[in-house]
Scaffold this motif. Structure first.
Motif, PDB file in Angstrom:
ATOM      1  N   GLY A  92       0.668  -1.114  -0.074  1.00  0.00           N
ATOM      2  CA  GLY A  92      -0.065  -0.092  -0.043  1.00  0.00           C
ATOM      3  C   GLY A  92       0.884   1.358  -0.028  1.00  0.00           C
ATOM      4  N   LEU A  93       2.020   1.146  -0.500  1.00  0.00           N
ATOM      5  CA  LEU A  93       2.896   2.261  -0.440  1.00  0.00           C
ATOM      6  C   LEU A  93       2.797   3.122  -1.916  1.00  0.00           C
ATOM      7  N   GLN A  94       3.429   4.409  -2.193  1.00  0.00           N
ATOM      8  CA  GLN A  94       3.278   5.284  -3.227  1.00  0.00           C
ATOM      9  C   GLN A  94       3.769   4.374  -4.423  1.00  0.00           C
ATOM     10  N   ASN A  95       3.255   4.553  -5.697  1.00  0.00           N
ATOM     11  CA  ASN A  95       3.462   3.504  -6.695  1.00  0.00           C
ATOM     12  C   ASN A  95       4.707   4.480  -7.420  1.00  0.00           C
ATOM     13  N   SER A  96       5.866   4.085  -6.885  1.00  0.00           N
ATOM     14  CA  SER A  96       7.194   4.631  -7.314  1.00  0.00           C
ATOM     15  C   SER A  96       8.290   3.878  -6.720  1.00  0.00           C
ATOM     16  N   GLY A 122      10.549   1.126  -2.932  1.00  0.00           N
ATOM     17  CA  GLY A 122      11.429   0.143  -2.590  1.00  0.00           C
ATOM     18  C   GLY A 122      12.553   0.425  -1.459  1.00  0.00           C
ATOM     19  N   LEU A 123      12.701   1.577  -1.131  1.00  0.00           N
ATOM     20  CA  LEU A 123      13.603   2.064   0.045  1.00  0.00           C
ATOM     21  C   LEU A 123      12.963   1.881   1.315  1.00  0.00           C
ATOM     22  N   GLU A 124      11.931   1.645   1.355  1.00  0.00           N
ATOM     23  CA  GLU A 124      11.195   1.799   2.791  1.00  0.00           C
ATOM     24  C   GLU A 124      11.619   0.558   3.783  1.00  0.00           C
ATOM     25  N   PRO A 125      11.911  -0.507   3.120  1.00  0.00           N
ATOM     26  CA  PRO A 125      12.856  -1.574   4.112  1.00  0.00           C
ATOM     27  C   PRO A 125      14.163  -1.337   4.634  1.00  0.00           C
ATOM     28  N   LEU A 126      14.783  -0.292   3.953  1.00  0.00           N
ATOM     29  CA  LEU A 126      15.976   0.360   4.153  1.00  0.00           C
ATOM     30  C   LEU A 126      16.203   1.495   5.128  1.00  0.00           C
ATOM     31  N   GLY A 128      13.196  10.350  -1.439  1.00  0.00           N
ATOM     32  CA  GLY A 128      11.933   9.915  -2.344  1.00  0.00           C
ATOM     33  C   GLY A 128      11.882  10.754  -3.488  1.00  0.00           C
ATOM     34  N   HIS A 129      11.807  12.065  -2.969  1.00  0.00           N
ATOM     35  CA  HIS A 129      11.413  13.044  -4.139  1.00  0.00           C
ATOM     36  C   HIS A 129      12.471  13.123  -5.088  1.00  0.00           C
ATOM     37  N   VAL A 130      13.852  13.098  -4.733  1.00  0.00           N
ATOM     38  CA  VAL A 130      14.819  12.743  -5.797  1.00  0.00           C
ATOM     39  C   VAL A 130      14.748  11.592  -6.702  1.00  0.00           C
ATOM     40  N   VAL A 131      14.593  10.582  -6.076  1.00  0.00           N
ATOM     41  CA  VAL A 131      14.051   9.309  -6.925  1.00  0.00           C
ATOM     42  C   VAL A 131      13.010   9.653  -7.896  1.00  0.00           C
ATOM     43  N   ASP A 132      12.005  10.422  -7.534  1.00  0.00           N
ATOM     44  CA  ASP A 132      10.838  10.606  -8.400  1.00  0.00           C
ATOM     45  C   ASP A 132      11.330  11.376  -9.726  1.00  0.00           C
ATOM     46  N   ILE A 133      11.834  12.571  -8.957  1.00  0.00           N
ATOM     47  CA  ILE A 133      12.238  13.589 -10.157  1.00  0.00           C
ATOM     48  C   ILE A 133      13.107  12.991 -11.040  1.00  0.00           C
ATOM     49  N   PHE A 134      14.151  12.393 -10.577  1.00  0.00           N
ATOM     50  CA  PHE A 134      15.146  11.422 -11.435  1.00  0.00           C
ATOM     51  C   PHE A 134      14.594  10.503 -12.332  1.00  0.00           C
ATOM     52  N   THR A 135      13.445  10.042 -11.985  1.00  0.00           N
ATOM     53  CA  THR A 135      12.573   9.068 -12.842  1.00  0.00           C
ATOM     54  C   THR A 135      11.870   9.423 -13.861  1.00  0.00           C
ATOM     55  N   LEU A 166       3.857   9.552 -11.264  1.00  0.00           N
ATOM     56  CA  LEU A 166       4.822  10.350 -10.302  1.00  0.00           C
ATOM     57  C   LEU A 166       4.606  11.775 -10.073  1.00  0.00           C
ATOM     58  N   ALA A 167       4.326  12.535 -10.720  1.00  0.00           N
ATOM     59  CA  ALA A 167       4.020  13.920 -10.741  1.00  0.00           C
ATOM     60  C   ALA A 167       2.957  14.216  -9.966  1.00  0.00           C
ATOM     61  N   SER A 168       2.071  13.185  -9.908  1.00  0.00           N
ATOM     62  CA  SER A 168       0.680  13.536  -9.207  1.00  0.00           C
ATOM     63  C   SER A 168       1.030  12.865  -7.701  1.00  0.00           C
ATOM     64  N   GLY A 169       2.133  12.560  -7.435  1.00  0.00           N
ATOM     65  CA  GLY A 169       2.287  11.948  -5.948  1.00  0.00           C
ATOM     66  C   GLY A 169       1.652  10.535  -5.647  1.00  0.00           C
ATOM     67  N   GLY A 170       1.921   9.793  -6.768  1.00  0.00           N
ATOM     68  CA  GLY A 170       1.467   8.333  -6.690  1.00  0.00           C
ATOM     69  C   GLY A 170      -0.061   8.031  -7.054  1.00  0.00           C
ATOM     70  N   LYS A 171      -0.856   8.854  -7.658  1.00  0.00           N
ATOM     71  CA  LYS A 171      -1.991   8.585  -7.964  1.00  0.00           C
ATOM     72  C   LYS A 171      -2.062   8.056  -9.228  1.00  0.00           C
ATOM     73  N   GLU A 172      -3.136   7.153  -9.383  1.00  0.00           N
ATOM     74  CA  GLU A 172      -3.444   6.440 -10.754  1.00  0.00           C
ATOM     75  C   GLU A 172      -4.494   6.723 -11.367  1.00  0.00           C
ATOM     76  N   THR A 173      -5.257   7.438 -10.620  1.00  0.00           N
ATOM     77  CA  THR A 173      -6.648   7.897 -11.313  1.00  0.00           C
ATOM     78  C   THR A 173      -6.848   9.553 -11.525  1.00  0.00           C
ATOM     79  N   THR A 174      -5.719  10.241 -12.150  1.00  0.00           N
ATOM     80  CA  THR A 174      -5.773  11.577 -12.505  1.00  0.00           C
ATOM     81  C   THR A 174      -6.819  11.792 -13.654  1.00  0.00           C
ATOM     82  N   SER A 175      -7.145  12.800 -13.871  1.00  0.00           N
ATOM     83  CA  SER A 175      -8.166  13.071 -14.960  1.00  0.00           C
ATOM     84  C   SER A 175      -7.488  12.923 -16.276  1.00  0.00           C
ATOM     85  N   GLY A 176      -8.209  12.629 -17.324  1.00  0.00           N
ATOM     86  CA  GLY A 176      -7.568  12.444 -18.864  1.00  0.00           C
ATOM     87  C   GLY A 176      -6.851  13.524 -19.412  1.00  0.00           C
TER      88      GLY A 176
END
Length: 529
Positions: free
Chosen positions: A192-196, A200-204, A214-221, A455-465
């Motif tokens: 149930g963590l963010q789709n990003s 994967g860093l959470e266990p570490l 995490g922000h750096v990882v998302d921007i990098f991606t 990623l730009a929406s903070g992990g949301k998968e149901t943004t507008s078309g």
């Protein structure tokens, strides 16, 4: 309510739109993360301005960075690629392979045909179309050195060419994609963590993955995805325009190339706006049907008996050259090795964040073992069929002195069309190749835009078309600006930058891979109890 629909609703994991909702803001009607989106957009703009303001200088700097990573870390790329393949095989054989991606009794949302079509179209359909003829022929003729310094244009060169080509398009690249997909899929849909990738860093590092790391990882991606897609779209436009000029005599001009970019961008916007089922799934299925038709035609046109014999030979070549090409120590063919294998591994790494994340989004309901087998084995078999049909027949044309390929590679963007010219119905098949190139690009851009939007929406998968369409427009505009203002130099500069960023991504994957294995084993033990 239909029982099957009811069951699907009950078993689908809860939507995670609230993961980062308190960190989101509204900008021009777009629901985006307050840090990740503005920072990524500013960096995209800055890099585009840098690339087009002085393409020669930008190209020189970014190519130096790319060359430095390739020359000094060639050993690391090869070790990493081998480790990723070994890790995927370990997952298949270990109890961790029984873990299902998704909560409860979630079942696959897509049938095997649509699933495979989507992952293949997003992963490397364009590449197989572009390099299916050119790469084996390049190795055979020594166009840019030969693998393992095998003498060019010899019987041994035929086997080395096919073995090396399959090595580059077989298990290794799909292992990179697969691991990224499993990392994102498990932590997003099971934990149930963010789709990003950040999840994967959470266990570490625990909750710190929600912060600036995490922000750096998302921007990098986002940066890797945007520039990886833009350079591929621009280079694909060059091949499409060259092919249309060669076959139909249309102008091979900036206008035609820009028109192709606009055409693909518009189709991508329509597809991503229509959603996964009506857009990406439909286009992927159409594309795979057309690709299958072209493959069958080439097999028949070049000779069924020859293809069957070549299929066995190519399989043996892949097996024979696998270990020598996977070795990094004491290589005598350093120019070929770095210019092709290490370059490919870096390029796969630059595409892995968005391809892997897209694969994760369509893999819910499948077990880890099923995902690994589907993502690694099936595409490798398709690459074997494709490269044998196109590459093997192209080498035969060169050996036999048939058509334009008798003189080797003169223009890599035209190699596919010269190959088809020596077969029946050349105009029809060449036009089909251009259509395939366009739709493969559309599906790649579609899947990439879905990932960037998430990623730009903070992990949301149901943004507008509309929001998804905006990102398709961003990729198109970036490509056009790079292409029109900076030309080929700016595109290659952006590509060099993306490849240079592949090195830190490979290092990050090693860390995430260990965390994933630990989590999967823990999950298996918990379910066993």
């Amino acid at each position: 309510m239909d029982a099957k629909v009811s069951a699907r609703i009950k078993t689908r994991p809860p939507h995670r739109s609230a993961v980062a909702s308190n960190e989101n803001i509204q900008i021009l009607g777009l629901d985006v993360h307050r840090i990740v989106c503005p920072a990524a957009v500013l960096m995209i703009v800055a890099l585009v301005i840098y690339s087009v303001s002085d393409p020669a200088s930008a190209g020189h700097f970014l190519n130096k960075a790319k060359d430095w990573t390739i020359v000094n870390f060639d050993w690391f790329y090869i070790i990493a690629g081998n480790a990723f393949v070994a890790f995927c095989l370990l997952l298949v054989l270990s109890p961790a392979g029984n873990v299902r991606i998704g909560r409860g009794e979630t079942r696959p949302e897509y049938g095997i045909v649509s699933y495979f079509s989507m992952l293949f179209a997003a992963g490397m359909g364009v590449g197989l179309l572009f390099w299916g003829v050119a790469e084996p022929l390049a190795y055979y003729t020594g166009w840019s050195h030969t693998p393992l310094n095998v003498p060019k244009e010899t019987p041994e060169a035929v086997h080395a060419a096919m073995g090396a080509t399959l090595f580059h398009w077989g298990l290794h690249p799909w292992a990179v994609y697969c691991i990224v997909a499993l990392i994102i899929g498990y932590f997003a849909y099971n934990r149930g963590l963010q789709n990003s990738l950040r999840s994967g860093l959470e266990p570490l590092i625990g909750a710190a993955h929600k912060g600036w790391i995490g922000h750096v990882v998302d921007i990098f991606t986002i940066l890797l995805t945007t520039f990886g897609l833009s350079t591929s779209l621009g280079l694909g436009a060059m091949q499409a325009a060259a092919g249309m000029h060669h076959v139909f005599g249309t102008p091979n001009s900036f206008a035609m190339q820009a028109g192709f970019i606009v055409f693909v961008s518009v189709l991508s916007a329509l597809g991503v706006g229509a959603g996964m089922h009506a857009g990406i799934k439909l286009l992927s299925n159409i594309n795979m049907a057309l690709a299958l038709g072209l493959l069958i035609f080439v097999i028949i046109g070049a000779g069924v008996v020859s293809f069957i014999a070549g299929l066995g030979s190519s399989t043996a070549d892949y097996a024979e050259y696998f270990i020598p090409l996977a070795n990094w120590a004491g290589r005598k063919d350093s120019e070929w090795f770095r210019g092709w294998t290490v370059f490919y591994w870096a390029w796969w790494a630059s595409w892995a964040p968005f391809v892997g994340m897209f694969i994760a989004s369509i893999s819910r309901g499948r077990t880890v073992r099923q995902i690994v087998i589907s993502v690694m084995i099936a595409p490798t078999l398709v690459a074997l069929l494709w490269m044998t049909a196109f590459g093997g027949a192209a080498i035969h044309q060169a050996e036999s002195g048939v058509g334009e390929l008798a003189g080797g590679i003169k223009d890599v963007t035209l190699t596919l069309f010269w190959f088809l010219e020596a077969l029946p119905f050349a105009q029809l098949t060449s036009f089909l190749a251009v259509i395939l190139l366009a739709i493969f690009m559309v599906t790649s851009v579609n899947s990439g835009c879905l990932v960037v939007d998430t990623l730009a929406s903070g992990g949301k998968e149901t943004t507008s078309g509309f929001q998804k369409v905006v990102w398709a427009a961003v990729v198109g505009v970036v490509t056009l600006v790079l292409f029109i203002v900076g030309g080929d130099d700016a595109l290659k500069a952006a590509q060099a930058g993306a490849i240079a960023l592949g090195l830190p991504f490979m290092a990050l994957m090693f860390v995430l891979m260990l965390g994933l294995f630990k989590a999967l084993i823990g999950e298996h033990k918990k379910r066993a109890w």
